[in-house]
Design a protein around this motif. Sequence first.
Motif, mmCIF file in Angstrom:
data_model
loop_
_atom_site.group_PDB
_atom_site.id
_atom_site.type_symbol
_atom_site.label_atom_id
_atom_site.label_comp_id
_atom_site.label_asym_id
_atom_site.label_seq_id
_atom_site.Cartn_x
_atom_site.Cartn_y
_atom_site.Cartn_z
ATOM 1 N N VAL A 85 0.876 -1.242 0.035
ATOM 2 C CA VAL A 85 -0.061 0.084 0.106
ATOM 3 C C VAL A 85 0.769 1.237 0.074
ATOM 4 O O VAL A 85 1.930 1.246 0.421
ATOM 5 C CB VAL A 85 -0.884 -0.054 1.419
ATOM 6 N N SER A 86 0.585 2.475 -0.345
ATOM 7 C CA SER A 86 1.000 3.528 -0.553
ATOM 8 C C SER A 86 1.442 4.063 0.909
ATOM 9 O O SER A 86 0.867 3.690 1.889
ATOM 10 C CB SER A 86 0.390 4.504 -1.546
ATOM 11 N N ASN A 87 2.685 4.719 0.920
ATOM 12 C CA ASN A 87 2.935 5.468 2.318
ATOM 13 C C ASN A 87 1.701 6.308 2.944
ATOM 14 O O ASN A 87 1.678 6.078 4.376
ATOM 15 C CB ASN A 87 4.176 6.181 2.445
ATOM 16 N N LYS A 88 1.026 6.963 2.198
ATOM 17 C CA LYS A 88 -0.165 7.749 2.894
ATOM 18 C C LYS A 88 -1.158 6.769 3.506
ATOM 19 O O LYS A 88 -1.646 6.929 4.459
ATOM 20 C CB LYS A 88 -0.757 8.652 1.711
ATOM 21 N N LYS A 89 -1.420 5.719 2.456
ATOM 22 C CA LYS A 89 -2.544 4.788 3.081
ATOM 23 C C LYS A 89 -2.047 3.985 4.192
ATOM 24 O O LYS A 89 -2.825 3.657 5.132
ATOM 25 C CB LYS A 89 -2.990 3.816 2.028
ATOM 26 N N ARG A 90 -0.684 3.599 4.167
ATOM 27 C CA ARG A 90 -0.229 2.902 5.394
ATOM 28 C C ARG A 90 -0.277 3.638 6.789
ATOM 29 O O ARG A 90 -0.711 3.212 7.773
ATOM 30 C CB ARG A 90 1.405 2.321 5.152
ATOM 31 N N ILE A 91 0.064 4.799 6.553
ATOM 32 C CA ILE A 91 0.008 5.734 7.763
ATOM 33 C C ILE A 91 -1.499 5.934 8.222
ATOM 34 O O ILE A 91 -1.803 5.729 9.456
ATOM 35 C CB ILE A 91 0.612 7.200 7.309
#
Length: 151
Positions: A85-91
């Motif tokens: 998953v993209s970093n934004k979504k992971r966060i």
Amino acid sequence: MASAPEGKKKCCGKLGLKPLTGHNILYYYAPLQGVLSYTALSVNVMNPSLILRVFPKRDITNVLLINTLVGSGLYLYSRPHLQGVSNKKRILFSSFGAVSFSLGSVLVWAILRSIVPQNVALCTACGVGSGLALVKIGCAYTQHIDSLVKQ
């Protein structure tokens, strides 16, 4: 004779600890410290008078909650099921999981506190016991989700 790093690895292995690396500090030791804060938070909610005896001049609830959120958030962030998953979504996902788990636990403890007789030892035992049970269930759940990911 083992070299110093080799000796440290053997000592850490015997204690069940991991070597101090940046990755291990963020994704092993911070979550471990989060569990310790989470356990203290359970005692704080279930038996606030006990924590006030230890820290009489300061309410440490917010400190415990922040440490719990950081630890559980980093634990979720590093899980294999979020790796693609993209970093934004992971966060976003790890933050949501950490907040839901932590504040849901506080709600469970508040309900338990209203049910359990007002006995210091019993309230403390219920808080710690339920907290450790919730951590174990949460870890088992994330490990199950991780097992569904094809690597």
